[in-house]
Design a protein around this motif. Structure first.
Motif, PDB file in Angstrom:
ATOM      1  N   THR A 231       0.288  -3.444  33.428  1.00  0.00           N
ATOM      2  CA  THR A 231       0.004  -4.572  32.547  1.00  0.00           C
ATOM      3  C   THR A 231      -0.960  -4.161  31.438  1.00  0.00           C
ATOM      4  O   THR A 231      -1.683  -3.167  31.564  1.00  0.00           O
ATOM      5  CB  THR A 231      -0.591  -5.746  33.332  1.00  0.00           C
ATOM      6  OG1 THR A 231      -1.819  -5.337  33.932  1.00  0.00           O
ATOM      7  CG2 THR A 231       0.371  -6.216  34.413  1.00  0.00           C
ATOM      8  N   VAL A 232      -0.951  -4.943  30.347  1.00  0.00           N
ATOM      9  CA  VAL A 232      -1.810  -4.642  29.211  1.00  0.00           C
ATOM     10  C   VAL A 232      -2.549  -5.905  28.774  1.00  0.00           C
ATOM     11  O   VAL A 232      -2.158  -7.020  29.108  1.00  0.00           O
ATOM     12  CB  VAL A 232      -1.011  -4.058  28.026  1.00  0.00           C
ATOM     13  CG1 VAL A 232      -0.261  -2.809  28.462  1.00  0.00           C
ATOM     14  CG2 VAL A 232      -0.068  -5.074  27.417  1.00  0.00           C
ATOM     15  N   ASP A 233      -3.608  -5.689  28.025  1.00  0.00           N
ATOM     16  CA  ASP A 233      -4.380  -6.808  27.502  1.00  0.00           C
ATOM     17  C   ASP A 233      -3.876  -7.244  26.131  1.00  0.00           C
ATOM     18  O   ASP A 233      -3.704  -8.441  25.865  1.00  0.00           O
ATOM     19  CB  ASP A 233      -5.858  -6.420  27.399  1.00  0.00           C
ATOM     20  CG  ASP A 233      -6.431  -6.060  28.753  1.00  0.00           C
ATOM     21  OD1 ASP A 233      -6.607  -6.961  29.576  1.00  0.00           O
ATOM     22  OD2 ASP A 233      -6.672  -4.856  28.994  1.00  0.00           O
ATOM     23  N   LEU A 234      -3.627  -6.274  25.266  1.00  0.00           N
ATOM     24  CA  LEU A 234      -3.223  -6.550  23.890  1.00  0.00           C
ATOM     25  C   LEU A 234      -1.917  -5.828  23.608  1.00  0.00           C
ATOM     26  O   LEU A 234      -1.775  -4.641  23.900  1.00  0.00           O
ATOM     27  CB  LEU A 234      -4.315  -6.071  22.924  1.00  0.00           C
ATOM     28  CG  LEU A 234      -4.114  -6.366  21.445  1.00  0.00           C
ATOM     29  CD1 LEU A 234      -4.141  -7.865  21.171  1.00  0.00           C
ATOM     30  CD2 LEU A 234      -5.192  -5.663  20.612  1.00  0.00           C
ATOM     31  N   TRP A 252       7.771  -9.045  29.255  1.00  0.00           N
ATOM     32  CA  TRP A 252       7.328  -9.802  30.427  1.00  0.00           C
ATOM     33  C   TRP A 252       6.753  -8.882  31.503  1.00  0.00           C
ATOM     34  O   TRP A 252       5.846  -9.271  32.234  1.00  0.00           O
ATOM     35  CB  TRP A 252       8.483 -10.629  30.988  1.00  0.00           C
ATOM     36  CG  TRP A 252       8.839 -11.807  30.117  1.00  0.00           C
ATOM     37  CD1 TRP A 252       8.563 -11.957  28.784  1.00  0.00           C
ATOM     38  CD2 TRP A 252       9.522 -12.993  30.525  1.00  0.00           C
ATOM     39  NE1 TRP A 252       9.042 -13.162  28.324  1.00  0.00           N
ATOM     40  CE2 TRP A 252       9.641 -13.816  29.376  1.00  0.00           C
ATOM     41  CE3 TRP A 252      10.054 -13.423  31.725  1.00  0.00           C
ATOM     42  CZ2 TRP A 252      10.267 -15.068  29.418  1.00  0.00           C
ATOM     43  CZ3 TRP A 252      10.689 -14.671  31.778  1.00  0.00           C
ATOM     44  CH2 TRP A 252      10.789 -15.478  30.639  1.00  0.00           C
ATOM     45  N   ALA A 253       7.261  -7.658  31.572  1.00  0.00           N
ATOM     46  CA  ALA A 253       6.781  -6.739  32.604  1.00  0.00           C
ATOM     47  C   ALA A 253       5.359  -6.257  32.325  1.00  0.00           C
ATOM     48  O   ALA A 253       4.560  -6.102  33.261  1.00  0.00           O
ATOM     49  CB  ALA A 253       7.714  -5.541  32.728  1.00  0.00           C
ATOM     50  N   VAL A 254       5.013  -6.020  31.057  1.00  0.00           N
ATOM     51  CA  VAL A 254       3.655  -5.544  30.761  1.00  0.00           C
ATOM     52  C   VAL A 254       2.653  -6.683  30.726  1.00  0.00           C
ATOM     53  O   VAL A 254       1.446  -6.458  30.668  1.00  0.00           O
ATOM     54  CB  VAL A 254       3.588  -4.727  29.453  1.00  0.00           C
ATOM     55  CG1 VAL A 254       4.480  -3.493  29.547  1.00  0.00           C
ATOM     56  CG2 VAL A 254       3.928  -5.566  28.235  1.00  0.00           C
ATOM     57  N   HIS A 255       3.163  -7.940  30.740  1.00  0.00           N
ATOM     58  CA  HIS A 255       2.305  -9.098  31.014  1.00  0.00           C
ATOM     59  C   HIS A 255       1.103  -9.179  30.061  1.00  0.00           C
ATOM     60  O   HIS A 255      -0.049  -9.260  30.495  1.00  0.00           O
ATOM     61  CB  HIS A 255       1.804  -8.977  32.454  1.00  0.00           C
ATOM     62  CG  HIS A 255       1.438 -10.280  33.101  1.00  0.00           C
ATOM     63  ND1 HIS A 255       2.376 -11.190  33.519  1.00  0.00           N
ATOM     64  CD2 HIS A 255       0.238 -10.825  33.402  1.00  0.00           C
ATOM     65  CE1 HIS A 255       1.760 -12.229  34.068  1.00  0.00           C
ATOM     66  NE2 HIS A 255       0.468 -12.035  33.991  1.00  0.00           N
ATOM     67  N   PRO A 256       1.317  -9.115  28.740  1.00  0.00           N
ATOM     68  CA  PRO A 256       0.162  -9.094  27.825  1.00  0.00           C
ATOM     69  C   PRO A 256      -0.622 -10.392  27.869  1.00  0.00           C
ATOM     70  O   PRO A 256      -0.060 -11.477  28.055  1.00  0.00           O
ATOM     71  CB  PRO A 256       0.819  -8.902  26.454  1.00  0.00           C
ATOM     72  CG  PRO A 256       2.195  -9.472  26.614  1.00  0.00           C
ATOM     73  CD  PRO A 256       2.606  -9.144  28.025  1.00  0.00           C
ATOM     74  N   ASP A 279       6.809 -16.943  25.552  1.00  0.00           N
ATOM     75  CA  ASP A 279       7.029 -17.404  26.924  1.00  0.00           C
ATOM     76  C   ASP A 279       6.628 -16.378  27.972  1.00  0.00           C
ATOM     77  O   ASP A 279       6.807 -16.620  29.171  1.00  0.00           O
ATOM     78  CB  ASP A 279       8.508 -17.764  27.124  1.00  0.00           C
ATOM     79  CG  ASP A 279       8.934 -18.956  26.270  1.00  0.00           C
ATOM     80  OD1 ASP A 279       8.062 -19.666  25.737  1.00  0.00           O
ATOM     81  OD2 ASP A 279      10.167 -19.167  26.129  1.00  0.00           O
ATOM     82  N   SER A 280       6.099 -15.251  27.542  1.00  0.00           N
ATOM     83  CA  SER A 280       5.728 -14.201  28.488  1.00  0.00           C
ATOM     84  C   SER A 280       4.728 -14.730  29.513  1.00  0.00           C
ATOM     85  O   SER A 280       3.720 -15.344  29.149  1.00  0.00           O
ATOM     86  CB  SER A 280       5.116 -13.019  27.737  1.00  0.00           C
ATOM     87  OG  SER A 280       4.711 -12.004  28.634  1.00  0.00           O
ATOM     88  N   PRO A 281       4.988 -14.512  30.796  1.00  0.00           N
ATOM     89  CA  PRO A 281       4.087 -15.034  31.830  1.00  0.00           C
ATOM     90  C   PRO A 281       2.654 -14.542  31.646  1.00  0.00           C
ATOM     91  O   PRO A 281       2.417 -13.344  31.513  1.00  0.00           O
ATOM     92  CB  PRO A 281       4.694 -14.487  33.128  1.00  0.00           C
ATOM     93  CG  PRO A 281       6.134 -14.240  32.794  1.00  0.00           C
ATOM     94  CD  PRO A 281       6.139 -13.800  31.368  1.00  0.00           C
ATOM     95  N   GLY A 282       1.723 -15.473  31.613  1.00  0.00           N
ATOM     96  CA  GLY A 282       0.312 -15.116  31.503  1.00  0.00           C
ATOM     97  C   GLY A 282      -0.191 -14.937  30.089  1.00  0.00           C
ATOM     98  O   GLY A 282      -1.374 -14.663  29.881  1.00  0.00           O
TER      99      GLY A 282
END
Length: 343
Positions: A231-234, A252-256, A279-282
């Protein structure tokens, strides 16, 4: 050749060092990232806590040196007088075109790229030739997936380059990617986009992902069946928010936590890609360099999250200040609005 080998060895060596340890001596200062408005191209200036700098792409040519001038304005804002590394993700005009004007205006140390142009296109061949001429006399490094750049306080890891991808997942990553099964087969892309040099920049607990203009088939090859990044922040939204990129298997997999769209007024930010990122989760927030004039209100973020709302504008940037604990602040250069995201 000796310069290239020495730098490559240094780059590989830096990857063996934890960024938390390397960054500890500079913990009092943040990492600075400037998303320069180059009207739908890319120019991202990264300045480490120690003052070392990396420019990712250089925008367009022409326009009386507009993009080079905007990059140099960001450098002045960052308090630097030279750019240590200029990394070119690929050889399309909106990414490499500004290099000849840039080297005339500011000192540059080393150029980094994926190797020779791979696109059978007259305009791309011309832009690549102009780039080669402009960097003559500078140090030049061709990097491969898994390599890094020796910037003190940061870990800069190359994930993809020249159509190839890293062989092993990053530490802590490698889990099955649940979004791969819903991805349709993607067409082969023979342009320079598919050759994009993509990288992950880590500063302590903060992670910033930039995949250039990588297109769907190469995204899926990188991210499936297992997620090698984590996962990433930005997240700099790939390909300016084009629907030729930005699969769910990637975004969606890297969950920014936050996305930055370096779109132009009439380039990028396609509704389909915008929606996937939105719509990316999180996802906590999405910011845009420009209002997308050819989209609609439902596929643009609120105006206070847009650096330039009019098509003919002053070219205001978005900037990010990141701390080692993963907290970071986004600033809108047009309004001075700041928003902080805590880990």
């Amino acid at each position: 050749m000796r310069k290239i080998l020495i730098l490559a060895l240094c780059a590989c060596a830096i990857l063996a060092v934890s960024p938390r340890i390397v960054g500890a001596t500079a913990a009092a200062k943040p990492l600075q990232i400037y998303f320069v408005d180059v009207e739908g191209g890319q120019a991202t200036l990264v300045v480490s806590p120690t003052g070392e700098s990396l420019l990712i792409d250089a925008g367009w040519p022409g326009n009386e040196g507009r993009d080079a001038d905007r990059i140099m304005a960001a450098a002045r804002q960052a308090g630097i007088k030279q750019i240590d590394y200029v990394l070119i993700t690929h050889f399309h005009r909106d990414h490499v075109g500004g290099v000849p004007q840039l080297v005339e205006g500011i000192k540059v140390g080393t150029f980094v790229d994926h190797g020779p142009n791979m696109e059978d296109s007259e305009v791309t061949r011309a832009d690549y030739a102009a780039y080669e001429k402009a960097i003559a006399g500078h140090a030049h490094v061709v990097v491969k997936p898994g390599w890094g750049l020796p910037i003190k306080g940061l870990e800069v890891r190359v994930l993809v380059s020249a159509g190839d991808r890293m062989a092993s997942p990053l530490p802590g990553a490698g889990e099955a990617n649940p979004f791969c099964k819903s991805e349709a087969a993607a067409e082969t892309d023979n342009t320079e986009n598919s050759q994009s040099l993509g990288l992950l920049i880590t500063f302590g607990h903060f992670r910033f992902l930039d995949l250039g203009d990588l297109t769907k088939k190469k995204e899926i090859e990188l991210m499936c069946p297992n997620n090698p990044i984590g996962t990433v922040d930005l997240f700099l939204v790939t390909h300016h928010g084009s629907d030729l990129s930005n699969t769910k298997a990637t975004v969606w997999a890297v969950h920014p936590r936050v996305g930055i769209l370096d779109n132009g007024a009439r380039k990028g930010a396609s509704p389909a890609a915008w929606q996937i990122v939105h719509d990316s989760p999180g996802l906590e927030d999405l910011w845009q360099i420009h209002y997308a004039a050819e989209s609609d209100k439902d596929h643009n973020v609120p105006e206070d999250h847009i650096a330039n709302v009019k098509e003919n504008c002053e070219g205001k940037p978005l900037s990010v200040s990141a701390e080692m604990d993963g907290t970071f602040t986004v600033t809108n250069g047009r309004t001075a609005l700041q928003k902080t995201y805590k880990k």
